[in-house]
Design an enzyme around this catalytic site. Structure first.
Site, mmCIF file in Angstrom:
data_model
loop_
_atom_site.group_PDB
_atom_site.id
_atom_site.type_symbol
_atom_site.label_atom_id
_atom_site.label_comp_id
_atom_site.label_asym_id
_atom_site.label_seq_id
_atom_site.Cartn_x
_atom_site.Cartn_y
_atom_site.Cartn_z
ATOM 1 N N ASP A 92 0.853 -1.171 0.000
ATOM 2 C CA ASP A 92 0.000 0.000 0.000
ATOM 3 C C ASP A 92 0.898 1.233 0.000
ATOM 4 O O ASP A 92 2.114 1.131 0.114
ATOM 5 C CB ASP A 92 -0.941 -0.027 1.209
ATOM 6 N N ASP A 266 -8.093 -7.468 0.291
ATOM 7 C CA ASP A 266 -7.120 -7.696 1.368
ATOM 8 C C ASP A 266 -7.806 -7.355 2.674
ATOM 9 O O ASP A 266 -8.635 -6.426 2.723
ATOM 10 C CB ASP A 266 -5.889 -6.798 1.198
#
Ligand SMILES: C=CCOC(=O)Nc1nc2cc3[nH]c(NC)nc3cc2c(=O)[nH]1
Length: 372
Positions: A92, A266
């Site tokens: 991320d 996720d």
């Protein structure tokens, strides 16, 4: 020539079956990505994570930039070598965790400055630095820096954050410098406002990304709001690029996301819930802290393909959870990750067979009937 490519192989309604091919291996979609926050999927060996069926796992830029540091990971050979996971990794951009974990945050057009929640040291995260960090980690799929706001929020605030995220998307794309060995995803923002979401999706597509994340969800809104946003926005995203719903979710969120055209998910939930004594089975979730399991010699599910669902009594799992034994976290993390992979594998097969509607109905019926 781009070495990371997405191929759509089947659709059933809005649901899609596809594959992302990378130099480190393939990612079958719909895919669930276990979260390996600080370079480890908690309580799991990397080999065990693979054995649950995971093709790809997630690393967090915020945690890794603080400890051990992106330059240090790079000097040690990159995140794959560092953690002994040679398959794909998605990282991320750090934006979400800076806003949720860091102290003394200051957000400007340039980026965000903050103090580490660990030792108070000062950092700056800009679109350019985030791309640099994720490249140092040698991640296979990287994210733009974005601003995610919690819901409910004022429309003006959702619009401000969405427009900033598009400007940061443009700077991220420039900093990415068209690297061929990894993908860069843009992140759609806009809160729960359809018009803002449409503007975000259009703005990102005019910049051009390898995939599109749907951000700003699973931030406190009801499930039906999340589902409405998904139903509205996935048709406005390119069919030939992956769609990634960030931070989602529980099994029923994932099933609903697949039905609405999402390819990648996720969530820390399966591993975190495992550490807190909750086990996911095909009948739903069972809280092994509950005293009712104290004398129950039955395994969790003797028909499960997962040996860990057959070899331990509920009484023993209850004991491990109550005594906070490390083995409890290990066994339940594996059980939950394996369940999430079984769910997405069955969804992929259902889409290929054109029976997604039946699969979803059967799965929900089993959850409802739950003999726990
Ligand atoms: C996580 C992978 C890439 O993340 C980013 O680079 N930025 C980003 N992360 C999010 C994470 C989320 N988790 C939840 N719920 C648990 N909602 C989320 C929303 C976002 C978001 O809007 N942006």
């Amino acid at each position: 020539m781009k070495q990371v490519t997405f191929t759509l192989s089947a659709t059933d309604g809005m649901a899609r079956r596809g594959r992302i091919d990378t130099p480190r291996g393939e990612i079958n979609t719909p895919a669930f990505m276990p979260v390996g926050t600080a370079g480890t999927v908690k309580a799991m060996y990397p080999e065990q994570v693979r054995d649950t069926g995971a093709d790809i796992l997630l690393g967090n830029t915020y945690h890794l930039m603080l400890r051990p540091g992106a330059e240090r990971v790079a000097s040690l050979g990159g995140l794959h070598t560092f953690m002994n996971w040679e398959r794909p990794i998605l990282t991320d951009s750090g934006g979400f965790q800076v806003m949720s974990l860091a102290k003394l945050r200051k957000l400007t057009e340039r980026g965000v400055t903050f103090k580490s929640h660990i030792d108070g040291s000062a950092y700056e995260l800009t679109p350019e630095r985030s791309i640099e960090i994720q490249t140092l980690l040698d991640s296979d799929i990287i994210m733009q820096l974005d601003e995610c706001i919690a819901l409910p929020a004022e429309r003006k605030e959702m619009e401000r954050a969405m427009e900033l995220s598009i400007r940061w998307a443009d700077r991220s794309k420039t900093a990415f410098n068209n690297q061929q060995n990894r993908m860069l995803f843009g992140i759609v923002q806009g809160g729960d406002d359809a018009e803002l979401r449409s503007r975000s999706a259009a703005g990102l597509q005019s910049i051009g990304f390898d995939g599109y994340s749907i951000g700003g969800l699973a931030v406190g809104e009801p499930q039906e709001v999340m589902f409405r946003v998904l139903s509205d926005i996935t048709p406005e995203l390119p069919a030939d690029k992956p769609r990634y719903l960030m931070g989602v979710g529980k099994p029923d969120d994932i099933l609903g996301g697949i039905e609405r055209g999402v390819d990648m998910f996720d969530c820390v939930h399966p591993t975190r819930a495992g550490r807190h004594g909750h086990a996911y089975t095909r009948f739903g979730v069972i809280n092994l802290k509950n005293a009712r399991h104290r004398d129950d010699h039955r395994p969790l599910d003797e028909a499960s393909p997962n040996p860990n669902c057959r070899r331990w009594s509920r009484a023993y799992l209850h004991h491990l959870v109550k005594t906070e034994e490390i083995l409890g976290a290990m066994v339940l993390s594996q059980i939950n990750l394996a369940y999430y992979q079984e769910l997405t594998a069955r969804a992929r097969a259902a889409i290929e067979a054109g029976r997604m509607t039946d699969f979803a109905a059967e799965t929900r019926a089993a959850w409802a009937a739950g003999d726990l």
